[in-house]
Design an enzyme around this catalytic site. Structure first.
Site, short mmCIF file in Angstrom:
data_model
loop_
_atom_site.label_atom_id
_atom_site.label_comp_id
_atom_site.label_asym_id
_atom_site.label_seq_id
_atom_site.Cartn_x
_atom_site.Cartn_y
_atom_site.Cartn_z
CG LEU A 166 39.69 44.69 38.11
CD1 LEU A 166 38.85 43.43 37.89
CD2 LEU A 166 38.79 45.90 38.35
CB SER A 167 42.06 44.30 34.80
OG SER A 167 42.28 44.37 33.42
#
Length: 378
Positions: free
Chosen positions: A213-214
């Site tokens: 994520l991210s």
């Protein structure tokens, strides 16, 4: 228009933002990457009018590390390494969630490993999950619910943990050139940790996957590019393509507007991408760039496209791509979740940066991974 007070407030915020960005550039020029990262993260946080997603505090792990160490030799070219084992804890998924650490020439990182309690005979798949900034393995596991899904299908899940000494906000350093290459930096550390788990557990080498994520998603894209011999497929949620930035300034530009160039083509593992259309931290254009990089230079065709809605929740669009060049076949799946912010789609509110009203990214990624084992040649 705005009142004098509001306009003055905006001017102060803008000036503070610019000062922070200039300070970050100066720190980068002096090689102080950790301090530069902290500065740019504070600048980004201050520039948002309101937080997009509530972030509950991560629950600390009750597992205590032991002093026992096991030495390992050369793990696939990623240098000699050691790993520290720990007493495992039980999880809601009925498996074990054990804390450990791993060391090789690129450094030392803690990690947690989920081991499903019931496993069919034979080697099992492994999913490597890379958390986002400010997160921990416990927080990320709670928010994605990946362990519960893995328990049901007999899958191991590895959660490397970024160290505060390497990045004060615990972001993976995806924008640092030294951490974008095979055989060095954080990619070598994560790859070495993955191989360690493969050597010490019954893992199917043709079913090893990575997702994040991210900042973790950006690092997953780097690992998919640099280690296609290790990872059979990859998942990038709210992340950026490999090589999207080379310093703090270009990282900021890519996050806000997408990468400035298409990037180099590379041998690609199948890729599944999730991105919210309302992501104000990492622009949705980055999801398109991840897909384009995964497909490379081969002529690509849309294999399927569909739209749907998650019950009373968010609507979504899924596009499946297929590209073929010579004996290489690339595939990608791109989910755009309408109105979703910078958050894991379909996640649990017990973790940070989650959007429970979206389609279940964890279930879709695990489904995609299990559909894409490493091709058998010969």
């Amino acid at each position: 228009c705005c009142t004098a007070a509001k306009c003055a407030s905006k001017a102060v915020l803008k000036n503070r933002f610019l000062r922070k960005m200039m300070a970050a550039t100066g720190l980068t020029s002096h090689g102080k990457l950790a301090e530069a990262t902290a500065t740019i993260q504070r600048a980004l946080a201050a520039s948002l009018a309101t937080p997009t997603v509530p972030r509950p505090a991560a629950a600390p792990s009750p597992a205590a590390r032991t002093a026992s160490r096991t030495a390992f030799g050369d793990l696939g070219g990623d240098s000699a390494s050691t790993a520290t084992t720990a007493t495992p804890e039980r999880t809601k998924a009925s498996g074990r969630f054990a804390s450990s650490s791993f060391t090789n020439a690129s450094g030392t990182r803690a990690f947690k490993l989920f081991e499903p309690s019931e496993r069919p005979d034979g080697p099992r798949p492994l999913v490597v999950m890379l958390h986002g900034c400010t997160q921990s393995p416990d927080d990320f596991a709670a928010g994605t619910r990946m362990n519960e899904l893995a328990q049901a299908q007999g899958v191991y899940v590895l959660y490397p943990e970024q160290a505060a000494r390497s990045n004060v906000n615990r972001c993976w350093n995806w924008f640092v050139p030294a951490d974008q290459k095979r055989g060095a930096g954080e990619p070598a550390l994560i790859a070495g940790m993955t191989r360690h788990v493969m050597q010490t557990h019954a893992i199917d080498a043709d079913r090893v996957f990575v997702a994040g994520l991210s900042a973790g998603g950006a690092m997953a894209a780097i690992l998919a590019r640099e280690y296609p011999d290790l990872f059979a497929a990859a998942g990038v949620h709210s992340g950026l393509r490999a090589g999207a930035a080379h310093d703090v300034a270009s990282a900021f530009g890519a996050m806000k507007s997408g990468p400035s160039s298409a990037g180099r083509a590379h041998p690609s593992a199948p890729m599944i991408v999730f991105h919210g259309s309302a992501d104000s931290t990492v622009a949705p254009a980055n999801g398109d760039a991840v897909v384009a990089a995964a497909l490379g230079t081969a002529p690509a065709a849309v294999a399927a496209e569909e739209r749907g809605r998650t019950g009373p929740g968010r609507s979504w669009r899924r596009t499946q791509w297929h590209a073929e060049a010579g004996d290489r076949i690339s595939s990608a799946e791109h989910w755009v979740v309408e109105g979703s912010p910078h958050a894991w789609s379909g996640g649990s509110s017990t973790g940070s940066y989650t959007d429970p009203s979206g389609p279940d990214a964890s279930a879709e990624m695990l489904r995609f991974f299990l559909e894409h084992p490493r091709p058998q040649h010969g």
